[in-house]
Design a protein around this motif. Structure first.
Motif, short mmCIF file in Angstrom:
data_model
loop_
_atom_site.label_atom_id
_atom_site.label_comp_id
_atom_site.label_asym_id
_atom_site.label_seq_id
_atom_site.Cartn_x
_atom_site.Cartn_y
_atom_site.Cartn_z
N LEU A 167 -66.20 9.64 -2.35
CA LEU A 167 -66.97 8.47 -3.04
C LEU A 167 -68.64 8.65 -2.98
CD1 LEU A 167 -65.08 5.14 -1.53
CD2 LEU A 167 -65.30 5.97 -3.77
N PHE B 263 -64.24 9.99 -9.02
CA PHE B 263 -62.41 9.89 -8.76
C PHE B 263 -62.03 9.35 -10.14
CE2 PHE B 263 -64.61 5.95 -7.12
CZ PHE B 263 -63.95 5.06 -8.00
N TYR C 254 -54.85 6.82 -3.62
CA TYR C 254 -54.52 5.33 -3.05
C TYR C 254 -54.33 4.12 -3.81
CZ TYR C 254 -59.63 4.91 -1.84
OH TYR C 254 -61.00 4.79 -1.77
N MET D 244 -59.83 -3.68 5.11
CA MET D 244 -61.17 -3.62 5.23
C MET D 244 -61.66 -5.11 5.05
SD MET D 244 -62.09 -0.11 2.68
CE MET D 244 -60.37 0.60 2.41
N TYR E 73 -61.46 8.73 6.28
CA TYR E 73 -61.88 7.30 5.77
C TYR E 73 -63.09 6.82 6.91
CZ TYR E 73 -61.25 4.27 1.82
OH TYR E 73 -61.28 3.85 1.02
N HIS F 284 -69.47 -4.35 0.28
CA HIS F 284 -69.44 -5.33 -0.72
C HIS F 284 -68.63 -6.63 -0.18
CE1 HIS F 284 -65.42 -3.69 -1.19
NE2 HIS F 284 -65.84 -2.86 -1.83
N GLN G 163 -67.70 1.40 3.91
CA GLN G 163 -66.60 2.31 3.55
C GLN G 163 -66.87 3.42 2.68
OE1 GLN G 163 -64.25 -0.41 0.27
NE2 GLN G 163 -65.32 -1.70 1.77
N LEU H 228 -55.20 0.07 -3.86
CA LEU H 228 -56.03 -0.45 -3.39
C LEU H 228 -55.96 -2.18 -3.91
CD1 LEU H 228 -58.55 0.01 -1.47
CD2 LEU H 228 -60.01 -0.16 -3.59
N GLU I 188 -69.95 2.34 0.15
CA GLU I 188 -69.76 0.87 -0.17
C GLU I 188 -69.87 -0.05 0.84
OE1 GLU I 188 -66.15 0.21 -2.51
OE2 GLU I 188 -66.47 2.09 -3.73
N LYS J 227 -57.90 -5.53 -4.32
CA LYS J 227 -59.46 -6.30 -4.48
C LYS J 227 -59.41 -7.52 -4.85
CE LYS J 227 -63.89 -4.41 -5.84
NZ LYS J 227 -64.65 -3.24 -6.37
N HIS K 129 -56.17 -1.41 -7.81
CA HIS K 129 -56.63 -0.17 -8.29
C HIS K 129 -55.87 1.07 -7.67
CE1 HIS K 129 -61.14 -1.84 -8.36
NE2 HIS K 129 -60.24 -2.84 -9.08
N HIS L 298 -60.27 -5.66 1.00
CA HIS L 298 -59.38 -4.60 0.73
C HIS L 298 -57.97 -4.49 1.23
CE1 HIS L 298 -61.89 -2.70 -2.64
NE2 HIS L 298 -62.58 -2.27 -1.45
N MET M 101 -56.52 5.04 -7.22
CA MET M 101 -57.59 5.82 -7.13
C MET M 101 -57.14 7.23 -6.77
SD MET M 101 -60.39 3.26 -5.48
CE MET M 101 -61.63 4.62 -5.10
N1 UGY Z 1 -62.90 1.69 -0.81
C1 UGY Z 1 -62.86 1.87 -1.82
O1 UGY Z 1 -62.41 2.79 -2.54
N2 UGY Z 1 -63.36 0.84 -2.82
C2 UGY Z 1 -63.28 0.81 -4.16
N3 UGY Z 1 -63.85 2.02 -4.67
C3 UGY Z 1 -63.79 -0.42 -4.84
O2 UGY Z 1 -64.39 -1.32 -4.19
O3 UGY Z 1 -63.68 -0.60 -5.84
#
Ligand code: UGY
Ligand code: MN
Length: 279
Positions: free
Chosen positions: A212, A185, A268, A250, A233, A218, A256, A270, A216, A272, A202, A222, A204
């Motif tokens: 993706l 992306f 999108y 999230m 999704y 983490h 995810q 986002l 992920e 974070k 972000h 989000h 994206m």
């Molecule tokens: N769900 C996401 O798109 N997460 C991002 N890539 C991120 O955590 O940076």
């Protein structure tokens, strides 16, 4: 026509080349008016570690401290987040209120235009795709003569010794593309990646068919607004068809993953949280 299913109507897509940027956010395909003949139907979902909040579920009411503005709080600490994410629909002669003490704010324009003025009287006009970051306790006001829709993020700033954040005004198209090792992306960030900033936004972009690579999981949380496109999704063990206008919460550690489908780019925005020790 001897058509045997409704697929032809799905192919009959409106030509979006003549439409303003992000127009689908405020005019989604499955808007409340399309769903009025299907009582009780919503794509919205609320689970322990994620939520999908689709436009037919957005509930607007006057925003406290703002004038002539309707707001829909989509993510708040009641869901488990440390930030709020809301849509603000500013109407004619509207004006923003200030966030509480020690709360920082980021606004991003998805429709219309607003004028941002700071305490020294310096003004900037923010149109679709522009944004502003307002540090904690930064005096400012947003005014709108016509109509505008904003997505707003606010959180109590996590102060760090010897660091302060700066007031920032910018637009997505002026932000450089960043490296995304191992991913396909395109990534832009609206705020500096430096230590003072305790969150980032972000932007994206995925072409249809891109997804993706990292599935992920983490510690960060989000808040997501799909600005353009359609896709799937994955959140935990659930897989959701999503499209422009949809909002996702999230929680930390929710698995995810996103795949872009449809015929146009997915983009999108986002939230974070970054740069702070989770302890
Ligand atoms: N769900 C996401 O798109 N997460 C991002 N890539 C991120 O955590 O940076
Ligand atoms: Mn993530």
């Amino acid at each position: 026509d001897e058509g045997f299913c409704s697929a032809s109507s799905m192919l009959d897509q409106t030509d979006s080349s003549s439409k303003p940027l992000y127009w689908k956010v405020t005019s989604p395909t499955l808007s409340p008016s399309h769903l009025q003949d299907l009582p009780g139907f919503t794509r919205s979902v609320y689970k322990r570690d994620h939520a999908l909040i689709t436009p037919e579920s957005h509930v607007f009411s006057p925003l406290p401290d703002w004038t002539n503005t309707l707001g829909a709080y989509l993510i708040t600490p009641a869901i488990g987040s440390h930030f709020v994410m809301y849509l603000a629909k500013m109407q004619e002669n509207s004006r923003s209120g200030l966030p509480p003490n020690d709360v920082e704010r980021l606004i991003f324009v998805t429709q219309g235009a607003v004028t941002l003025t700071n305490a020294s009287g310096i003004s900037s006009k923010l149109v679709v795709d522009s944004y502003a970051y307002l540090p904690p306790n930064f005096d400012h006001s947003l005014k709108c003569d016509g109509s505008a829709t904003l997505v707003v993020f606010e959180r109590r700033y996590a102060f760090l010794d010897n660091h302060i954040t700066e007031h920032i005004v910018g637009s997505t198209d002026k932000q450089p593309l960043l490296e995304t090792p191992g991913e396909v992306f395109e990534l832009r960030k609206l705020l500096p990646a430096s230590m003072p900033y305790d969150f980032n936004i972000h932007i994206m972009d995925f072409q249809p068919g891109e997804f993706l690579n990292v599935k992920e999981v983490h510690y960060n949380q989000h808040g997501l607004l799909l600005l353009e496109g359609q896709g799937i999704y994955r959140l935990g063990d659930s897989w959701y068809p999503v499209q422009a206008g949809d909002v996702i919460w999230m929680a930390p550690f929710v698995p995810q993953w996103y795949a872009a489908l449809g015929k146009t780019r997915s983009r999108y925005l986002l939230y974070k949280d970054v740069n702070r020790n989770p302890l």
